[in-house]
Scaffold this motif. Structure first.
Motif, mmCIF file in Angstrom:
data_model
loop_
_atom_site.group_PDB
_atom_site.id
_atom_site.type_symbol
_atom_site.label_atom_id
_atom_site.label_comp_id
_atom_site.label_asym_id
_atom_site.label_seq_id
_atom_site.Cartn_x
_atom_site.Cartn_y
_atom_site.Cartn_z
ATOM 1 N N ARG A 100 3.914 53.430 -6.870
ATOM 2 C CA ARG A 100 2.688 52.812 -7.378
ATOM 3 C C ARG A 100 2.352 53.260 -8.776
ATOM 4 N NH1 ARG A 100 -2.414 51.299 -4.166
ATOM 5 N NH2 ARG A 100 -3.027 51.199 -6.342
ATOM 6 N N THR A 101 2.647 54.499 -9.054
ATOM 7 C CA THR A 101 2.278 55.029 -10.369
ATOM 8 C C THR A 101 3.053 54.354 -11.487
ATOM 9 O OG1 THR A 101 3.872 56.752 -10.027
ATOM 10 C CG2 THR A 101 1.597 57.271 -9.525
ATOM 11 N N TRP A 108 0.853 45.656 -9.033
ATOM 12 C CA TRP A 108 0.547 46.087 -7.671
ATOM 13 C C TRP A 108 -0.293 45.036 -6.967
ATOM 14 C CZ3 TRP A 108 1.643 48.629 -3.554
ATOM 15 C CH2 TRP A 108 0.675 48.796 -2.569
ATOM 16 N N ASN A 112 0.926 43.481 -3.598
ATOM 17 C CA ASN A 112 0.123 43.845 -2.424
ATOM 18 C C ASN A 112 -0.657 42.631 -1.911
ATOM 19 O OD1 ASN A 112 -0.828 45.865 -0.576
ATOM 20 N ND2 ASN A 112 -2.806 45.741 -1.618
ATOM 21 N N ILE A 116 -0.405 40.972 1.869
ATOM 22 C CA ILE A 116 -1.560 40.690 2.732
ATOM 23 C C ILE A 116 -1.524 39.229 3.185
ATOM 24 C CG2 ILE A 116 -4.082 40.469 2.761
ATOM 25 C CD1 ILE A 116 -4.097 42.893 0.763
ATOM 26 N N ARG B 48 -8.945 46.757 -0.072
ATOM 27 C CA ARG B 48 -7.674 46.354 0.508
ATOM 28 C C ARG B 48 -6.687 45.928 -0.572
ATOM 29 N NH1 ARG B 48 -6.138 46.558 5.518
ATOM 30 N NH2 ARG B 48 -8.115 46.411 6.597
ATOM 31 N N ARG B 49 -7.195 45.208 -1.536
ATOM 32 C CA ARG B 49 -6.302 44.764 -2.611
ATOM 33 C C ARG B 49 -5.801 45.939 -3.425
ATOM 34 N NH1 ARG B 49 -5.705 39.069 -3.288
ATOM 35 N NH2 ARG B 49 -4.104 39.607 -4.775
ATOM 36 N N MET B 50 -6.679 46.932 -3.618
ATOM 37 C CA MET B 50 -6.232 48.110 -4.343
ATOM 38 C C MET B 50 -5.252 48.928 -3.512
ATOM 39 S SD MET B 50 -9.499 49.534 -6.477
ATOM 40 C CE MET B 50 -10.889 49.240 -5.423
ATOM 41 N N GLY B 51 -5.234 48.630 -2.195
ATOM 42 C CA GLY B 51 -4.315 49.362 -1.325
ATOM 43 C C GLY B 51 -4.829 50.733 -0.958
ATOM 44 N N THR B 53 -5.722 52.822 1.419
ATOM 45 C CA THR B 53 -5.644 52.901 2.863
ATOM 46 C C THR B 53 -5.266 54.319 3.256
ATOM 47 O OG1 THR B 53 -3.349 52.228 2.695
ATOM 48 C CG2 THR B 53 -4.958 50.510 3.138
ATOM 49 N N GLU B 64 -1.554 51.302 8.222
ATOM 50 C CA GLU B 64 -2.509 51.420 7.139
ATOM 51 C C GLU B 64 -3.873 50.946 7.581
ATOM 52 O OE1 GLU B 64 -0.847 49.332 3.785
ATOM 53 O OE2 GLU B 64 1.084 50.162 4.343
ATOM 54 N N ARG B 225 5.382 58.328 1.395
ATOM 55 C CA ARG B 225 4.451 57.240 1.655
ATOM 56 C C ARG B 225 3.979 57.170 3.094
ATOM 57 N NH1 ARG B 225 9.362 54.791 0.838
ATOM 58 N NH2 ARG B 225 10.124 53.547 2.545
ATOM 59 N N TYR B 230 -1.220 59.415 1.126
ATOM 60 C CA TYR B 230 -0.293 58.966 0.080
ATOM 61 C C TYR B 230 -0.977 58.146 -1.006
ATOM 62 C CZ TYR B 230 3.532 56.793 -2.369
ATOM 63 O OH TYR B 230 4.372 56.374 -3.369
ATOM 64 N N TYR B 231 -1.921 57.322 -0.585
ATOM 65 C CA TYR B 231 -2.606 56.530 -1.604
ATOM 66 C C TYR B 231 -3.232 57.440 -2.653
ATOM 67 C CZ TYR B 231 -6.075 54.210 -4.244
ATOM 68 O OH TYR B 231 -6.794 53.789 -5.316
ATOM 69 N N SER B 234 -0.673 58.943 -5.098
ATOM 70 C CA SER B 234 -0.188 58.034 -6.140
ATOM 71 C C SER B 234 -1.310 57.705 -7.125
ATOM 72 C CB SER B 234 0.401 56.764 -5.528
ATOM 73 O OG SER B 234 -0.591 56.033 -4.872
#
Lengths: 319, 501
Positions: A100-101, A108, A112, A116, B48-51, B53, B64, B225, B230-231, B234
């Motif tokens: 991700r970084t 992303w 992502n 979804i 959720r879009r940013m992930g 979780t 997640e 991950r 983990y979120y 990162s």
């Protein structure tokens, strides 16, 4: 950058590209298969679709006859097909999550968000219990849009450094492979001997190829001619201005590998191999390719491209 | 909203709204429930879009999950914060001094202030670290200290987290989401920013490079991950602009730590590790761990890499050591502790154990080394059978437990589809230490127990989060003058909330 990061970026781009290609194959095949049989000729369109996507062996082992519904299921949502669209997007996101970084927010978001959406399609597909062509075409549109989103956001937002270069390499290695495969599966209809004057039965086969690589309009702009098989081969192998042609892919591959070599201060075996393949393409002509045999030419190309993929891994991506 | 048993941070028992929540109360009153619902849905979509979780261990579909987010901010006055801050800085300084001593001269043991076995037999004590100084004598670069409030002026430290405290990404992302969703409310409050946290962290990490290297290479070590945080790993690596590495990206050669890059090996000077001690180096700890790096401890002891936090810090945030914090602060700083400890019975002491066993129904009993709300007994909420079972566990291994009275944790208004209701909260500020000093950004992660009456705020146990706003007192002093005018409004609000609850 970390070798692992580069590896994930490289594969992320490959899987997104592959998902896009699979969606186009399904779509083009569907068009072909809905034609009256005396137009489409062979009646083996779905088998060709499996061949072009490299899924034929896996399908034969686990499924019965290659019919529309079973092939579409296998290429789109099948969890047991390692290269189904579903798995490509899933793997793309797994790779994205691992790095991700190294992604911009936009990249992303694209991957992502697609994942979804995929879950939603998947749930609908599982609960519907019947084959729904309209829903399928919505799904395929979504997959194509995903690659546009991802690719566009990568192109517009990434820093122009090694992360970008490895990501682009993945895209073009995959794309070269895809283009070569679809040509190879259809090579028999591209042989000049098959040409008939005017409305050939193969016309729809040819346009299906062009559609699968989104090149139907491009063809007309480049040649301003009727669809002719050797020109299709010319367009998809040797035309630099065609973004999915083998030579255009290699133009990019050479460029990005050279950028990496320059930034890192030394070239290696992958640069050497890529330049050799590029030279081969630059010096080739359609007549020479047909003389040597289109199938032989493409087989060799797919092998060379594959070998380059391994060399890039060994040189940069191992961890 | 206050029901007399608990201090509600918005509404007092007499129905009056505390001035600091005046704007919030009016906003809640003026905003239709549907709008709040849709805001919350938007917030969820953003997360959720940013992930953003996390994974819950032991759950079947542990892939997640979103940590629930409450859209009503928690407000704190600058003056309250300033007092807290002083106590936090003091506490972290003392913790660092304690760790330096424990792995050095062990003066505190010699002085008899803390029983030797509590330190030396502590499972988190690392004999490997004894007599091995760490760069700049800093052990805890990142601390998360859990604070609870029980009244207007009563703040307690619930626990210290000085191993690999997590949650700071939620503090930062909650703020981003609130700014986006409620720009007006946000602007009215003039909230102290927290967005410089990554910068402060980066400065702290740079400052602790082993030899003060100018161009120190920093990396963040994650288990990968599948880890629940983990979120966050990162997210932080990204904000810090450092590589997010896994064990397989690293190797040690000639007692130096390197990461594998596309250009060959690159030396790492500072490793912000989010892996527990025991998994860091299979040569020294768990031999079958694949998360760590063989030889890392050699490089560490050779002084070629700084680990943040240091190895062995767990001995300081142990719940048994916690009970000695006032003594620890007095011993090293010669000061009186500014933040209160929750009164605690050490079950290792026979008299305390007797008391605890006799009063299990009124107490919270925790494992000395437990975390995440696992393995604890909340007496008042437990069934008779649960209490009996726990009593057996406790009697068998009293050293492993401490007990505390059930604290009357404060409540704050929390949004549900059925209405607004008070829920218990705590606060985890993050305190950063470098050679450049000890710093904390104003605010922290407010965790809220979403289940009615629950006191457990952990995200793994049905807890959610809120944005925490530290606001200048001046804004509310001005407002107090017309507080009487808005009295009728507050009353109206009170009526509304009672119907809802």
């Amino acid at each position: 950058m970390l070798s692992r990061t580069a590896d994930h970026l490289y594969w992320l781009a490959r899987y997104v590209e592959r998902a896009d290609f699979l969606a186009r194959i399904v779509e083009a095949t569907q068009r072909l298969a809905t034609l009256p049989t005396n137009y489409s000729g062979t009646g083996t369109e779905w088998e060709s679709a499996l061949e072009s996507s490299g899924a034929a062996a896996g399908f034969r082992e686990t499924r019965g006859a290659a019919e529309e519904q079973s092939v579409v299921e296998y290429l789109t949502f099948a969890p047991d097909n390692p290269s189904s669209i579903r798995n490509c997007i899933e793997l793309a996101r797994t790779n994205a999550r691992a790095v991700r970084t190294a992604l911009t927010v936009e990249m992303w978001d694209a991957i992502n968000g697609a994942w979804i959406e995929l879950k939603r399609f998947e749930a609908n597909n599982a609960s519907r219990g019947f084959y729904d062509r309209r829903e399928l075409s919505r799904f395929l549109d979504f997959v194509k849009k995903t690659s546009l989103d991802y690719d566009g956001s990568a192109y517009r937002t990434m820093l122009r450094n090694d992360a970008f270069w490895f990501s682009r390499l993945g895209l073009f290695i995959e794309r070269a492979d895809n283009t070569a495969r679809i040509l190879d599966v259809k090579y028999h209809v591209l042989l000049p001997e098959n040409e008939a004057v005017g409305g050939s039965l193969d016309y729809f086969q040819w346009t299906a190829i062009l559609r699968a690589v989104s090149a139907l309009t491009a063809y007309h702009w480049v040649y301003r001619e009727n669809v002719k098989p050797w020109l299709i081969a010319d367009l998809l192998i040797l035309k630099l201005e065609m973004p999915r042609s083998l030579i255009a892919c290699y133009d990019n591959i050479v460029y990005f590998l050279d950028a990496i070599a320059k930034a890192y201060g030394k070239p290696g075996p992958s640069q050497k191999q890529a330049h050799a393949i590029m030279q081969r393409l630059e010096s080739a002509s359609t007549s020479e390719i047909f003389k040597m045999g289109l199938h032989e030419f493409l087989t060799e190309f797919v092998q060379d491209n594959d070998r380059l993929g391994h060399t890039i891994s060994e040189q940069y991506l191992q961890y | 909203m206050g029901d007399g048993l608990f201090f509600d941070e918005m509404t007092l028992d007499d129905g009056n709204v505390r001035p600091v929540y005046g704007k919030i109360a009016r906003w809640l009153e003026a905003t239709p429930m549907e709008l709040l619902s849709s805001r919350r849905a938007q917030a969820e979509l953003l997360f959720r879009r940013m992930g953003i979780t996390f994974a819950v261990y032991g759950e079947k579909d542990a892939g997640e999950r979103l940590i629930p987010f409450d859209i009503i901010p928690r407000i704190m006055l600058r003056s309250e914060w300033t007092r807290l801050e002083a106590g936090l800085l003091q506490r972290v300084k003392a913790l660092n001094a304690f760790l330096k001593d424990v792995y050095g001269a062990q003066e505190i043991i010699k002085s008899g202030k803390i029983p030797a076995d509590l330190i030396l037999n502590n499972p988190e004590f690392r004999p490997e670290m004894v007599g091995r100084p760490v760069p700049h004598d800093i052990y805890v670069q990142i601390a998360g200290i859990d604070i609870v409030r029980t009244g207007e002026d009563d703040f307690y430290v619930l626990e210290d987290n000085v191993r690999t405290p997590s949650g700071v990404s939620y503090m930062l992302e909650n703020r981003e989401v609130m700014m986006r969703l409620m720009p007006d409310l946000f602007a009215e409050h003039r909230v102290a920013p927290v967005e410089n946290y990554p910068d402060v962290l980066l400065a702290a990490l740079r400052s602790v490079a082993p030899h003060g290297e100018e161009q120190a290479t920093i990396a963040l070590l994650t288990p990968g991950r599948f880890n629940s945080a983990y979120y966050e790993h990162s997210f932080l690596a990204d904000k810090l602009g450092v590589e997010l590495v896994e064990g397989r990206d690293l190797f040690v050669e000639s007692d130096k730590l390197y990461m594998r890059t596309t250009q060959g090996p690159r030396q790492v000077n500072v490793l912000y590790r989010r892996i527990d001690d025991k998994f860091l180096d299979p040569e020294v700890f768990h031999p079958d761990s694949v998360l760590g790096v063989p030889g890392l401890m050699r490089a560490y002891h050779a002084g070629n890499v700084t680990l943040a936090n240091a190895v062995g810090t767990g001995v300081a945030d142990d719940k048994a050591i916690y009970t000695y914090m006032p003594e620890i602060i007095a011993f090293y700083l010669g000061e009186k502790a500014l933040l209160k400890n929750v009164p605690t019975w050490r079950c290792r002491e026979p008299e305390a154990l007797r008391h605890v066993l006799a009063n299990l129904g009124d107490l919270v009993v925790k494992e000395v080394n437990g975390s995440g709300g696992y393995g604890m007994l909340v007496g008042p909420r437990a069934t008779k059978a649960q209490i009996e079972a726990f009593a057996g566990k406790l009697a068998k291994d009293p050293n492993n437990f401490i007990a505390q009275p059930t604290l009357a944790l404060s409540t704050t208004p929390t949004f549900f589809d059925t209405g607004i209701a008070p829920r218990h909260v705590d606060l985890r500020p993050f305190i950063l230490t470098g050679t450049n000093g000890v710093r904390v950004v104003p605010g922290g992660l407010t965790r809220v127990a979403l289940i009615e009456n629950s006191l457990v705020v952990n995200s793994s146990q049905g807890g959610g989060t809120k944005d925490t706003w530290v606001v200048d007192d001046a804004i509310f002093e001005r407002q107090q003058s017309f507080q009487s005018q808005s009295q009728s409004q507050s009353q109206g609000f009170q009526g509304q909330s009672q119907m809802q609850s």
